[in-house]
Design a protein around this motif. Structure first.
Motif, PDB file in Angstrom:
ATOM      1  N   GLU A  68     -21.827  18.525  10.697  1.00 22.69           N
ATOM      2  CA  GLU A  68     -21.067  19.196  11.756  1.00 22.69           C
ATOM      3  C   GLU A  68     -19.780  19.809  11.195  1.00 22.69           C
ATOM      4  O   GLU A  68     -19.835  20.635  10.298  1.00 22.69           O
ATOM      5  CB  GLU A  68     -20.809  18.209  12.909  1.00 22.69           C
ATOM      6  CG  GLU A  68     -22.101  17.661  13.500  1.00 22.69           C
ATOM      7  CD  GLU A  68     -21.879  16.573  14.513  1.00 22.69           C
ATOM      8  OE1 GLU A  68     -20.745  16.062  14.623  1.00 22.69           O
ATOM      9  OE2 GLU A  68     -22.852  16.228  15.222  1.00 22.69           O
ATOM     10  N   THR A  69     -18.613  19.385  11.696  1.00 23.59           N
ATOM     11  CA  THR A  69     -17.356  20.010  11.261  1.00 23.59           C
ATOM     12  C   THR A  69     -16.678  19.232  10.135  1.00 23.59           C
ATOM     13  O   THR A  69     -15.542  19.535   9.775  1.00 23.59           O
ATOM     14  CB  THR A  69     -16.376  20.095  12.447  1.00 23.59           C
ATOM     15  OG1 THR A  69     -16.094  18.774  12.929  1.00 23.59           O
ATOM     16  CG2 THR A  69     -16.964  20.938  13.570  1.00 23.59           C
ATOM     17  N   ARG A  70     -17.377  18.245   9.556  1.00 25.11           N
ATOM     18  CA  ARG A  70     -16.749  17.351   8.576  1.00 25.11           C
ATOM     19  C   ARG A  70     -17.334  17.592   7.189  1.00 25.11           C
ATOM     20  O   ARG A  70     -18.541  17.461   6.996  1.00 25.11           O
ATOM     21  CB  ARG A  70     -16.954  15.890   8.974  1.00 25.11           C
ATOM     22  CG  ARG A  70     -16.504  15.559  10.395  1.00 25.11           C
ATOM     23  CD  ARG A  70     -16.816  14.113  10.741  1.00 25.11           C
ATOM     24  NE  ARG A  70     -18.215  13.776  10.494  1.00 25.11           N
ATOM     25  CZ  ARG A  70     -19.188  13.957  11.354  1.00 25.11           C
ATOM     26  NH1 ARG A  70     -18.947  14.499  12.554  1.00 25.11           N
ATOM     27  NH2 ARG A  70     -20.430  13.614  11.066  1.00 25.11           N
ATOM     28  N   ALA A  71     -16.473  17.908   6.242  1.00 22.95           N
ATOM     29  CA  ALA A  71     -16.893  18.028   4.844  1.00 22.95           C
ATOM     30  C   ALA A  71     -16.832  16.653   4.193  1.00 22.95           C
ATOM     31  O   ALA A  71     -15.864  15.911   4.366  1.00 22.95           O
ATOM     32  CB  ALA A  71     -15.989  18.999   4.092  1.00 22.95           C
ATOM     33  N   THR A  72     -17.871  16.299   3.438  1.00 28.03           N
ATOM     34  CA  THR A  72     -17.896  15.035   2.707  1.00 28.03           C
ATOM     35  C   THR A  72     -17.149  15.213   1.395  1.00 28.03           C
ATOM     36  O   THR A  72     -17.558  15.999   0.544  1.00 28.03           O
ATOM     37  CB  THR A  72     -19.342  14.590   2.445  1.00 28.03           C
ATOM     38  OG1 THR A  72     -20.023  14.437   3.696  1.00 28.03           O
ATOM     39  CG2 THR A  72     -19.375  13.278   1.682  1.00 28.03           C
ATOM     40  N   MET A  73     -16.058  14.469   1.231  1.00 23.31           N
ATOM     41  CA  MET A  73     -15.215  14.598   0.045  1.00 23.31           C
ATOM     42  C   MET A  73     -15.481  13.506  -0.986  1.00 23.31           C
ATOM     43  O   MET A  73     -15.309  13.719  -2.185  1.00 23.31           O
ATOM     44  CB  MET A  73     -13.738  14.551   0.451  1.00 23.31           C
ATOM     45  CG  MET A  73     -13.355  15.543   1.533  1.00 23.31           C
ATOM     46  SD  MET A  73     -13.567  17.261   1.019  1.00 23.31           S
ATOM     47  CE  MET A  73     -12.292  17.404  -0.220  1.00 23.31           C
ATOM     48  N   THR A  74     -15.869  12.318  -0.518  1.00 24.61           N
ATOM     49  CA  THR A  74     -16.162  11.194  -1.414  1.00 24.61           C
ATOM     50  C   THR A  74     -17.428  10.511  -0.935  1.00 24.61           C
ATOM     51  O   THR A  74     -17.796  10.599   0.242  1.00 24.61           O
ATOM     52  CB  THR A  74     -15.005  10.169  -1.420  1.00 24.61           C
ATOM     53  OG1 THR A  74     -14.804   9.689  -0.072  1.00 24.61           O
ATOM     54  CG2 THR A  74     -13.727  10.796  -1.937  1.00 24.61           C
ATOM     55  N   MET A  75     -18.081   9.792  -1.869  1.00 26.63           N
ATOM     56  CA  MET A  75     -19.358   9.198  -1.507  1.00 26.63           C
ATOM     57  C   MET A  75     -19.649   8.010  -2.411  1.00 26.63           C
ATOM     58  O   MET A  75     -19.367   8.035  -3.610  1.00 26.63           O
ATOM     59  CB  MET A  75     -20.468  10.255  -1.635  1.00 26.63           C
ATOM     60  CG  MET A  75     -21.810   9.862  -1.057  1.00 26.63           C
ATOM     61  SD  MET A  75     -22.879  11.318  -0.817  1.00 26.63           S
ATOM     62  CE  MET A  75     -22.958  12.003  -2.480  1.00 26.63           C
ATOM     63  N   ALA A  76     -20.210   6.964  -1.815  1.00 20.80           N
ATOM     64  CA  ALA A  76     -20.710   5.815  -2.574  1.00 20.80           C
ATOM     65  C   ALA A  76     -22.150   5.586  -2.160  1.00 20.80           C
ATOM     66  O   ALA A  76     -22.515   5.804  -0.991  1.00 20.80           O
ATOM     67  CB  ALA A  76     -19.861   4.576  -2.311  1.00 20.80           C
ATOM     68  N   LEU A  77     -22.963   5.127  -3.108  1.00 20.65           N
ATOM     69  CA  LEU A  77     -24.395   4.965  -2.867  1.00 20.65           C
ATOM     70  C   LEU A  77     -24.805   3.532  -3.182  1.00 20.65           C
ATOM     71  O   LEU A  77     -24.474   2.997  -4.247  1.00 20.65           O
ATOM     72  CB  LEU A  77     -25.177   5.951  -3.742  1.00 20.65           C
ATOM     73  CG  LEU A  77     -26.700   5.970  -3.594  1.00 20.65           C
ATOM     74  CD1 LEU A  77     -27.093   6.437  -2.190  1.00 20.65           C
ATOM     75  CD2 LEU A  77     -27.318   6.899  -4.643  1.00 20.65           C
ATOM     76  N   ALA A  78     -25.506   2.899  -2.227  1.00 16.67           N
ATOM     77  CA  ALA A  78     -26.043   1.552  -2.428  1.00 16.67           C
ATOM     78  C   ALA A  78     -27.493   1.562  -1.983  1.00 16.67           C
ATOM     79  O   ALA A  78     -27.780   1.470  -0.787  1.00 16.67           O
ATOM     80  CB  ALA A  78     -25.230   0.524  -1.647  1.00 16.67           C
ATOM     81  N   ASP A  79     -28.397   1.730  -2.936  1.00 19.57           N
ATOM     82  CA  ASP A  79     -29.818   1.864  -2.663  1.00 19.57           C
ATOM     83  C   ASP A  79     -30.029   3.048  -1.715  1.00 19.57           C
ATOM     84  O   ASP A  79     -29.791   4.188  -2.101  1.00 19.57           O
ATOM     85  CB  ASP A  79     -30.386   0.554  -2.100  1.00 19.57           C
ATOM     86  CG  ASP A  79     -31.906   0.524  -2.206  1.00 19.57           C
ATOM     87  OD1 ASP A  79     -32.456   1.129  -3.144  1.00 19.57           O
ATOM     88  OD2 ASP A  79     -32.553  -0.105  -1.344  1.00 19.57           O
ATOM     89  N   ASP A  80     -30.443   2.792  -0.458  1.00 21.71           N
ATOM     90  CA  ASP A  80     -30.699   3.901   0.472  1.00 21.71           C
ATOM     91  C   ASP A  80     -29.596   4.038   1.517  1.00 21.71           C
ATOM     92  O   ASP A  80     -29.815   4.592   2.593  1.00 21.71           O
ATOM     93  CB  ASP A  80     -32.049   3.690   1.167  1.00 21.71           C
ATOM     94  CG  ASP A  80     -33.215   3.783   0.188  1.00 21.71           C
ATOM     95  OD1 ASP A  80     -33.006   4.340  -0.914  1.00 21.71           O
ATOM     96  OD2 ASP A  80     -34.312   3.295   0.513  1.00 21.71           O
ATOM     97  N   ILE A  81     -28.402   3.542   1.200  1.00 22.86           N
ATOM     98  CA  ILE A  81     -27.252   3.629   2.096  1.00 22.86           C
ATOM     99  C   ILE A  81     -26.185   4.514   1.450  1.00 22.86           C
ATOM    100  O   ILE A  81     -25.868   4.360   0.272  1.00 22.86           O
ATOM    101  CB  ILE A  81     -26.660   2.245   2.390  1.00 22.86           C
ATOM    102  CG1 ILE A  81     -27.687   1.350   3.086  1.00 22.86           C
ATOM    103  CG2 ILE A  81     -25.406   2.369   3.240  1.00 22.86           C
ATOM    104  CD1 ILE A  81     -28.068   1.788   4.474  1.00 22.86           C
TER     105      ILE A  81
END
Length: 416
Positions: A68-81
């Protein structure tokens, strides 16, 4: 010989800010967007399937998840989460992959209005991100959304899972470190860690948390208790304390030493000068947090850091678009491409060293993905360094000894 220009693995229809690779699947997840500004630039999370085609690593778009109107700036990944930092909040997403034939009534779009996978029948414009895989489909479910920053210019700047994924840690522009029980996302701890923005977070043994802030501090925390403050320049008396600030921190394994850890930090100049001073890489003992080695890593300001699974290599991106790979043991630079991107590199990530990851490497020693505000995801390959096997070295040594003895016998008859 200088490395070749990196291949463009994927081009998104929006600026890219983060990239992660699944540890067990040939899957890259990259995200970004134009934010809330009404510029027509979309926001999304793109799922890319990685595969070897004709001896080259390629990526095809499996799914585009609209944020939507939110840009993803950071991300962490834990298996399928996925824990995605969007504005002042952390959004928890769960994704699943399934074969196309297992899903009935697929019409290219699912009920949430997200773009579904389309079979790849021919080339399509790279700028539209329309190249699709025909092997899997992705569904994305939103699980939680929690606010993680409360400053006037609120922004979550860092997010990390701990080793067993029972804890999520966030930090942002207000300088507060927040710990969340996972998967319930119940906040368990909140405290002021820095006077200013938290730039990066690393989670180490015994759930110790390392935070790098814009206040010139890099701190090690156990819960809300300060364990120690790092001093990278204590053996470099010519560098004042406030000439540099910490930009990034990461824990990494130690090759051939199971259970050992190293902490790596990047220090960048606090002020820009006409003749730019070098940035520095520092390696720390992961338990005592004592500095082991510090080396300059070039005059281009470093923007991001990644460590390979085995702890053998460090990947760096810079604000001028360059990408480098360093040897973790010596901190020496092994690979460098100047201005691989046209603008700041926002994230770098190594291809995992799992069985599936090794298949993707196809004989290369390492592969690094870099993303930037120029919307491109590029691939940096590190060819295997040629070395002689131990048995061949021993054989050569034995041959030299025999040859020396024969020469002595010829020169001095009766020597034996």
């Amino acid at each position: 010989m200088a490395p070749r220009r990196p291949a463009e693995l994927y081009r998104a229809p929006f600026p890219l800010y983060t990239v992660r690779l699944h540890p067990r699947r040939p899957l890259a997840i990259t995200a970004g967007g134009g934010g809330a500004a009404k510029t027509g630039i979309r926001n999304g999370v793109h799922f890319l399937q990685l595969e070897q085609i004709g001896g080259q690593l390629s990526a095809s778009l499996l799914h585009s998840h609209d944020t939507e109107t939110r840009a993803t700036m950071t991300m962490a990944l834990a298996d399928d989460i996925i824990a995605a930092g969007q504005d002042a909040s952390c959004h928890i997403l769960r994704f699943s992959l399934q074969a196309p034939e297992a899903k009935s009534g697929s019409a290219g779009r699912n009920g949430s209005g997200e773009k579904g996978p389309r079979k790849r029948k021919g080339p399509s414009p790279a700028g539209q991100g329309d190249t699709q895989s025909q092997t899997s489909e992705v569904t994305v479910e939103s699980l939680h959304s929690v606010r993680t920053d409360f400053s006037p210019d609120a922004l979550q700047k860092a997010v990390r899972f701990n080793a067993d994924c029972s804890l999520l840690v966030t930090g942002g522009a207000d300088g507060f470190l927040r710990l969340w029980e996972f998967p319930s996302m119940k906040k368990t701890l909140e405290f002021k860690a820095h006077d200013g923005e938290i730039e990066d977070i690393a989670l180490g043994p015994d759930n110790k948390v390392v935070t790098a802030g814009r206040d010139f501090q890099c701190c090690v925390w156990q819960q809300d208790q300060l364990v120690t403050g790092l001093r990278w320049n204590e053996n470099l008396p010519g560098i004042p304390d406030k000439a540099y600030r910490y930009q990034a921190c990461r824990f990494g394994a130690v090759e051939d030493n199971a259970g050992a850890l190293r902490l790596y930090t990047v220090q960048v100049p606090h002020k820009r000068e006409r003749r730019p001073p070098p940035c520095y890489l520092t390696k720390w003992d992961g338990k005592s947090f004592l500095p082991l080695l510090t080396r300059p890593c070039g005059t281009e300001v470093v923007s991001c850091l990644s460590v390979s699974d085995s702890g053998t290599f460090l990947g760096l991106g810079t604000v001028t678009g360059s990408v480098a790979i360093h040897i973790a043991f010596s901190l020496q630079r092994l690979y460098y491409v100047k201005e691989a991107h046209g603008i700041v590199v926002t994230d770098v990530a190594f291809v995992p060293e799992s069985r599936r990851g090794r298949e993707l490497l196809a004989g290369n020693e390492a592969a690094l993905l870099s993303v930037a505000v120029d919307s491109r995801c590029k691939l940096h390959l590190l060819p295997s360094r040629r070395s002689l096997p131990v048995w061949l070295l021993l054989l050569l040594c034995a041959g030299l000894i025999v040859a020396a003895i024969l020469l002595l016998q010829l020169a001095f008859p009766g020597f034996l």
